[in-house]
Every structure is written in structure tokens, then in C-alpha cells.
Design a protein around this motif. Structure first.
Motif, PDB file in Angstrom:
ATOM      1  N   GLY A 130       0.572  -1.204  -0.249  1.00 16.71           N
ATOM      2  CA  GLY A 130       0.186   0.261  -0.199  1.00 16.71           C
ATOM      3  C   GLY A 130       0.821   1.127  -0.014  1.00 16.71           C
ATOM      4  O   GLY A 130       0.241   2.607  -0.416  1.00 16.71           O
ATOM      5  N   TRP A 131       1.353   1.016   0.683  1.00 18.41           N
ATOM      6  CA  TRP A 131       2.576   2.307   0.825  1.00 18.41           C
ATOM      7  C   TRP A 131       3.512   2.730  -0.865  1.00 18.41           C
ATOM      8  O   TRP A 131       3.491   3.543  -0.896  1.00 18.41           O
ATOM      9  CB  TRP A 131       3.981   1.883   2.246  1.00 18.41           C
ATOM     10  CG  TRP A 131       5.207   3.103   1.861  1.00 18.41           C
ATOM     11  CD1 TRP A 131       5.359   4.859   2.208  1.00 18.41           C
ATOM     12  CD2 TRP A 131       6.602   2.793   1.342  1.00 18.41           C
ATOM     13  NE1 TRP A 131       6.438   4.673   2.270  1.00 18.41           N
ATOM     14  CE2 TRP A 131       7.370   3.751   1.254  1.00 18.41           C
ATOM     15  CE3 TRP A 131       6.656   1.378   0.761  1.00 18.41           C
ATOM     16  CZ2 TRP A 131       8.061   3.754   0.749  1.00 18.41           C
ATOM     17  CZ3 TRP A 131       8.367   1.790   0.206  1.00 18.41           C
ATOM     18  CH2 TRP A 131       8.598   2.023   0.515  1.00 18.41           C
ATOM     19  N   ARG A 132       3.790   1.634  -0.588  1.00 18.47           N
ATOM     20  CA  ARG A 132       4.521   1.479  -2.048  1.00 18.47           C
ATOM     21  C   ARG A 132       3.222   2.390  -3.227  1.00 18.47           C
ATOM     22  O   ARG A 132       4.177   3.287  -4.305  1.00 18.47           O
ATOM     23  CB  ARG A 132       5.095   0.015  -2.790  1.00 18.47           C
ATOM     24  CG  ARG A 132       6.244   0.149  -4.207  1.00 18.47           C
ATOM     25  CD  ARG A 132       6.487  -1.197  -4.316  1.00 18.47           C
ATOM     26  NE  ARG A 132       7.487  -1.394  -5.784  1.00 18.47           N
ATOM     27  CZ  ARG A 132       6.808  -2.320  -6.163  1.00 18.47           C
ATOM     28  NH1 ARG A 132       6.102  -2.601  -5.912  1.00 18.47           N
ATOM     29  NH2 ARG A 132       8.085  -2.004  -7.726  1.00 18.47           N
ATOM     30  N   MET A 133       2.516   1.916  -3.047  1.00 16.58           N
ATOM     31  CA  MET A 133       1.085   2.184  -4.599  1.00 16.58           C
ATOM     32  C   MET A 133       1.272   3.489  -4.025  1.00 16.58           C
ATOM     33  O   MET A 133       0.834   4.274  -4.947  1.00 16.58           O
ATOM     34  CB  MET A 133       0.132   1.600  -4.601  1.00 16.58           C
ATOM     35  CG  MET A 133      -1.088   1.680  -5.440  1.00 16.58           C
ATOM     36  SD  MET A 133      -2.588   1.192  -4.445  1.00 16.58           S
ATOM     37  CE  MET A 133      -2.266  -0.876  -4.552  1.00 16.58           C
ATOM     38  N   LEU A 134       1.319   4.045  -2.779  1.00 16.04           N
ATOM     39  CA  LEU A 134       0.994   5.310  -2.260  1.00 16.04           C
ATOM     40  C   LEU A 134       2.217   6.394  -3.147  1.00 16.04           C
ATOM     41  O   LEU A 134       1.379   7.396  -3.628  1.00 16.04           O
ATOM     42  CB  LEU A 134       0.531   5.686  -1.291  1.00 16.04           C
ATOM     43  CG  LEU A 134       0.296   7.120  -0.531  1.00 16.04           C
ATOM     44  CD1 LEU A 134      -1.408   7.550  -1.023  1.00 16.04           C
ATOM     45  CD2 LEU A 134       0.439   6.961   0.870  1.00 16.04           C
ATOM     46  N   LEU A 135       2.980   5.966  -2.708  1.00 14.73           N
ATOM     47  CA  LEU A 135       3.769   6.609  -3.025  1.00 14.73           C
ATOM     48  C   LEU A 135       4.267   6.592  -4.796  1.00 14.73           C
ATOM     49  O   LEU A 135       4.604   7.920  -5.175  1.00 14.73           O
ATOM     50  CB  LEU A 135       5.541   5.759  -3.058  1.00 14.73           C
ATOM     51  CG  LEU A 135       6.827   6.501  -2.555  1.00 14.73           C
ATOM     52  CD1 LEU A 135       7.371   7.808  -2.269  1.00 14.73           C
ATOM     53  CD2 LEU A 135       8.033   6.247  -2.585  1.00 14.73           C
ATOM     54  N   ALA A 136       3.896   5.851  -5.404  1.00 11.79           N
ATOM     55  CA  ALA A 136       3.605   5.857  -6.937  1.00 11.79           C
ATOM     56  C   ALA A 136       2.842   6.717  -7.458  1.00 11.79           C
ATOM     57  O   ALA A 136       2.834   7.348  -8.737  1.00 11.79           O
ATOM     58  CB  ALA A 136       3.455   4.300  -7.166  1.00 11.79           C
ATOM     59  N   GLY A 137       1.912   7.060  -6.537  1.00 10.96           N
ATOM     60  CA  GLY A 137       0.596   7.495  -6.970  1.00 10.96           C
ATOM     61  C   GLY A 137       1.240   9.176  -6.357  1.00 10.96           C
ATOM     62  O   GLY A 137       0.648   9.929  -7.351  1.00 10.96           O
ATOM     63  N   LEU A 138       2.218   9.323  -5.866  1.00 13.11           N
ATOM     64  CA  LEU A 138       2.679  10.627  -5.546  1.00 13.11           C
ATOM     65  C   LEU A 138       3.734  11.022  -6.986  1.00 13.11           C
ATOM     66  O   LEU A 138       4.349  12.501  -6.848  1.00 13.11           O
ATOM     67  CB  LEU A 138       3.071  10.732  -4.376  1.00 13.11           C
ATOM     68  CG  LEU A 138       3.111  10.460  -2.999  1.00 13.11           C
ATOM     69  CD1 LEU A 138       3.073  10.850  -2.083  1.00 13.11           C
ATOM     70  CD2 LEU A 138       1.378  11.848  -2.920  1.00 13.11           C
ATOM     71  N   GLY A 139       4.052   9.994  -7.558  1.00 15.76           N
ATOM     72  CA  GLY A 139       5.038  10.575  -8.285  1.00 15.76           C
ATOM     73  C   GLY A 139       6.458   9.627  -8.251  1.00 15.76           C
ATOM     74  O   GLY A 139       7.248   9.792  -9.714  1.00 15.76           O
ATOM     75  N   THR A 140       6.721   9.068  -7.716  1.00 15.42           N
ATOM     76  CA  THR A 140       7.223   8.321  -7.654  1.00 15.42           C
ATOM     77  C   THR A 140       7.874   6.589  -7.636  1.00 15.42           C
ATOM     78  O   THR A 140       7.194   5.797  -6.845  1.00 15.42           O
ATOM     79  CB  THR A 140       8.909   8.750  -5.784  1.00 15.42           C
ATOM     80  OG1 THR A 140       8.754  10.200  -6.214  1.00 15.42           O
ATOM     81  CG2 THR A 140      10.075   7.714  -5.963  1.00 15.42           C
ATOM     82  N   ARG A 158       8.463  14.344  -1.005  1.00 20.75           N
ATOM     83  CA  ARG A 158       7.929  13.249  -1.414  1.00 20.75           C
ATOM     84  C   ARG A 158       7.601  12.063  -0.252  1.00 20.75           C
ATOM     85  O   ARG A 158       6.595  11.283   0.024  1.00 20.75           O
ATOM     86  CB  ARG A 158       7.706  12.707  -2.640  1.00 20.75           C
ATOM     87  CG  ARG A 158       6.915  11.951  -2.939  1.00 20.75           C
ATOM     88  CD  ARG A 158       7.205  11.465  -4.832  1.00 20.75           C
ATOM     89  NE  ARG A 158       7.078  13.016  -5.725  1.00 20.75           N
ATOM     90  CZ  ARG A 158       7.714  13.004  -7.124  1.00 20.75           C
ATOM     91  NH1 ARG A 158       7.634  12.810  -7.477  1.00 20.75           N
ATOM     92  NH2 ARG A 158       7.740  14.498  -7.420  1.00 20.75           N
ATOM     93  N   LEU A 159       8.960  10.804   0.060  1.00 19.68           N
ATOM     94  CA  LEU A 159       9.027  10.240   0.576  1.00 19.68           C
ATOM     95  C   LEU A 159       8.706  10.164   1.700  1.00 19.68           C
ATOM     96  O   LEU A 159       7.653   8.974   2.487  1.00 19.68           O
ATOM     97  CB  LEU A 159      10.316   9.453   0.867  1.00 19.68           C
ATOM     98  CG  LEU A 159      11.016   8.762  -0.464  1.00 19.68           C
ATOM     99  CD1 LEU A 159      10.549   9.344  -1.544  1.00 19.68           C
ATOM    100  CD2 LEU A 159      12.254   7.924  -0.261  1.00 19.68           C
ATOM    101  N   ALA A 160       8.735  11.532   2.525  1.00 18.55           N
ATOM    102  CA  ALA A 160       8.196  11.643   4.206  1.00 18.55           C
ATOM    103  C   ALA A 160       6.496  11.382   4.060  1.00 18.55           C
ATOM    104  O   ALA A 160       5.856  10.862   5.103  1.00 18.55           O
ATOM    105  CB  ALA A 160       8.688  12.761   4.596  1.00 18.55           C
ATOM    106  N   GLY A 161       5.899  12.125   2.747  1.00 14.40           N
ATOM    107  CA  GLY A 161       4.836  12.210   2.773  1.00 14.40           C
ATOM    108  C   GLY A 161       3.808  11.351   2.281  1.00 14.40           C
ATOM    109  O   GLY A 161       2.284  10.929   2.871  1.00 14.40           O
ATOM    110  N   ALA A 162       4.688  10.055   2.070  1.00 11.86           N
ATOM    111  CA  ALA A 162       3.875   9.236   1.642  1.00 11.86           C
ATOM    112  C   ALA A 162       3.845   8.269   3.123  1.00 11.86           C
ATOM    113  O   ALA A 162       2.943   7.488   2.684  1.00 11.86           O
ATOM    114  CB  ALA A 162       5.011   8.106   0.562  1.00 11.86           C
TER     115      ALA A 162
END
Length: 313
Positions: free
Chosen positions: A62-72, A115-119
Motif C-alpha cells: 500500500g505504501w509503495r502504491m501510494l508513493l507511485a501515485g505521488l510520482g516516485t 514526497r517520501l516523508a509524505g507517502a
């Protein structure tokens, strides 16, 4: 020695210190843990540990998906290294360390620190939503014992705000950026509601699987199976959510045990209740230490690609 190499050495030193500290804590309570394991049975304890371990995987994806949705987008090995290295810092006093660790690991990734902290912060928020939803599984048993548990319903309504109003959640992330001093020219923009719902669904699955370990232990200690499964799953989710909001104690130590004990008191009392609460904490800690060590060991043996690959900004 370059600054980048210094930060890498400091990261690994922090991980080693945390793992050593946790190992020492487990060694101190080994005799009490041995008695608890004999009481529930080794096979039950091992199965409970496996369930607790598997339950953490949906949160990672889920975290990885969210990070991808943020652009990374991170390759799986790189994402695993970041997630588990940063995750082990939750055993340090103060709840901000995992977010700080995610931000610190952004530099070698070539990704924005905010972005990473935000994810991570966003995944924690969605995890709280999912945890309160799963906590409702225990509600029939809890309110039958004490109507005060109906207070969970307005809490759930408030927790759904990030899904109902993603813009408000995004503003909260902006506040987190400023607190962590990881601001950047462009604020973190959350992905669409569909992605947020998918991540929340993964978090919910993780809570359901993880909570089974408490239900399994409760049955072994004499609780009725139906109540043990519902209260075990729901109580574990509620107690861990309570721990998330405890920013001072490492990994929610203390408040998590209190809430778990209050929920399980509807099924068990006396030594059985104390054994379950203590053994759950020990198993979760062992799972965190072992899973982190295994992931990092596998990545080292397979000589994964450098962290700079796969990140986009």
C-alpha cells in the motif's frame, strides 16, 4: 569521506543500534516469554508469529502504491530496503523518526524528500482509517460489555475524512512537511480517491491478517473461538492505532497494551489476559526484527541495484 557515504554509515549504525537494543530487551524477558510459550504451545506461537509477519506485507504494498501515485516509482528491492530500514526506527522514542528516515533516504534515491516523508505520513493516516474500520469487527462484543464503546462510531466518521476530503488530507501533509522541515517548491499532491481507496483496502487486509494472531493466542488461552477472533482482530487494530498516536513511546509501547488489554478483558481475565498482551508484544517485536534482518540479508546476498535506480521526480 563524502557526505553521502557518511549518511549511509549513520543509517546503518542506527539500524544496528535499534536491532541490538531490541535483542537485549527480548533477552531480558526470555524466562517470562518461555513460560508464556509453554502455556499457549510452540506451534500456536509460531503460527501467530507467521500471521503477524504476513499481515505487514499489505501495508508495504500500500505504501509503495501510494508513493507511485505521488510520482516516485521504486523497484521492489529498493522499496523494500527503504520501507524496512525506515520502519525499524519506530522503536526509537518519538513517533517522527520513520518519517524523518524516509526523508533522509530520499537523497540517494534522487527523489524529493517531502514526497517520501509524505507517502509515509499518508500511509499512516490511511492505516488509521483502516484500523478503525477493522476495529468495528469487535464492536458487538465490546458494547455488550460496556456501551461506552459506541464512541468508536464518531471516531470512525472523523477518520474517514481523508477519503471523503482528500484536499484536507493534503493540507495536513503540507503541515507535516513544514514540521519535518522537508519543504520543497511543489507541495505533495495526493493521488486520486481510487488510489486512496485501494491503499486503504490493502491496509484493511493487513489489519485482518495481523489481528488473527491475537485471536489465535486467545483461543489457546481458553477464550471462546467466535469472540476471540472478532475481539482479537478488532482489538489488535484499535490498540495499534492508539499506539500510532503515542509519539513519545517507541512503537506505541504502553498505550497499545492498555487498549489491547481493555478489549480482551471482555474474554479473558487474570494471568491469561496478561500473558496474551505480553506475548503479542514480544511476537510483534520478534517479527519486526527478523523480517528486517531477513529482507536486508536477502538484498545484500542478491546484490540488488543501487538505490538511485527506479526513482522519478
Amino acid at each position: 569521506m563524502t557526505r553521502r557515504r557518511v549518511f549511509a554509515v549513520l543509517r546503518w549504525a542506527a539500524v544496528v543500534l535499534v536491532l541490538a537494543f531490541l535483542g537485549w530487551q527480548l533477552w531480558r524477558v526470555r524466562h517470562g516469554v518461555g513460560d508464556s510459550l509453554r502455556q499457549v504451545g510452540w506451534s500456536t506461537a509460531i503460527l501467530a508469529a507467521v500471521l503477524a509477519s504476513i499481515g505487514g506485507l499489505p501495508g508495504f504494498f500500500g505504501w509503495r502504491m501510494l508513493l507511485a501515485g505521488l510520482g516516485t516509482r521504486l523497484p521492489l528491492p529498493v522499496a523494500a530496503r527503504v520501507f524496512f530500514l525506515a520502519g525499524i526506527t519506530r522503536y526509537l522514542p518519538g513517533g517522527v523518526w520513520p518519517a524523518v528516515a524516509h526523508a533522509a533516504m530520499a537523497r540517494p534515491l534522487g527523489a524529493p524528500a517531502a514526497r517520501l516523508a509524505g507517502a509515509f505520513v499518508a500511509s499512516q493516516g490511511l492505516g488509521v482509517v483502516a484500523g478503525l474500520v477493522v476495529g468495528l469487527v469487535a464492536l458487538p462484543w465490546l458494547v455488550a460489555d460496556d456501551p461506552l464503546w459506541w464512541a468508536l462510531l464518531p471516531l470512525l466518521g472523523a477518520a474517514l475524512l481523508p477519503l471523503l476530503a482528500p484536499g484536507f488530507f493534503g493540507r495536513l501533509l503540507g503541515v507535516a512537511q513544514r514540521v519535518l522541515r522537508r519543504g520543497e517548491a511543489r507541495p505533495v499532491v495526493l493521488p486520486g480517491r481510487r488510489t486512496l481507496l485501494a491503499v486503504t483496502g490493502l491496509m484493511t487486509l493487513g489489519w485482518l491478517i495481523s489481528g488473527l494472531h491475537v485471536g489465535l493466542l486467545a483461543v489457546a488461552l481458553g477464550a471462546p473461538p467466535a469472540g476471540a477472533l472478532s475481539v482479537g482482530i478488532g482489538g489488535f487494530a484499535l490498540s495499534t492505532v492508539a499506539g500510532i498516536f503515542t509519539l513519545v513511546m517507541p512503537s506505541g509501547l504502553g498505550p497499545r497494551e492498555v487498549v489491547l488489554g481493555l478489549t480482551l478483558a471482555t474474554l479473558l481475565t487474570g494471568p491469561g489476559l496478561i500473558t496474551l498482551v505480553a506475548l503479542s508484544r514480544v511476537l510483534i517485536t520478534v517479527v519486526d526484527v527478523v523480517s528486517t534482518a531477513v529482507v536486508l540479508g536477502v538484498l545484500a546476498l542478491t546484490r540488488t541495484a543501487p538505490l538511485t535506480q527506479g526513482a522519478s521526480s
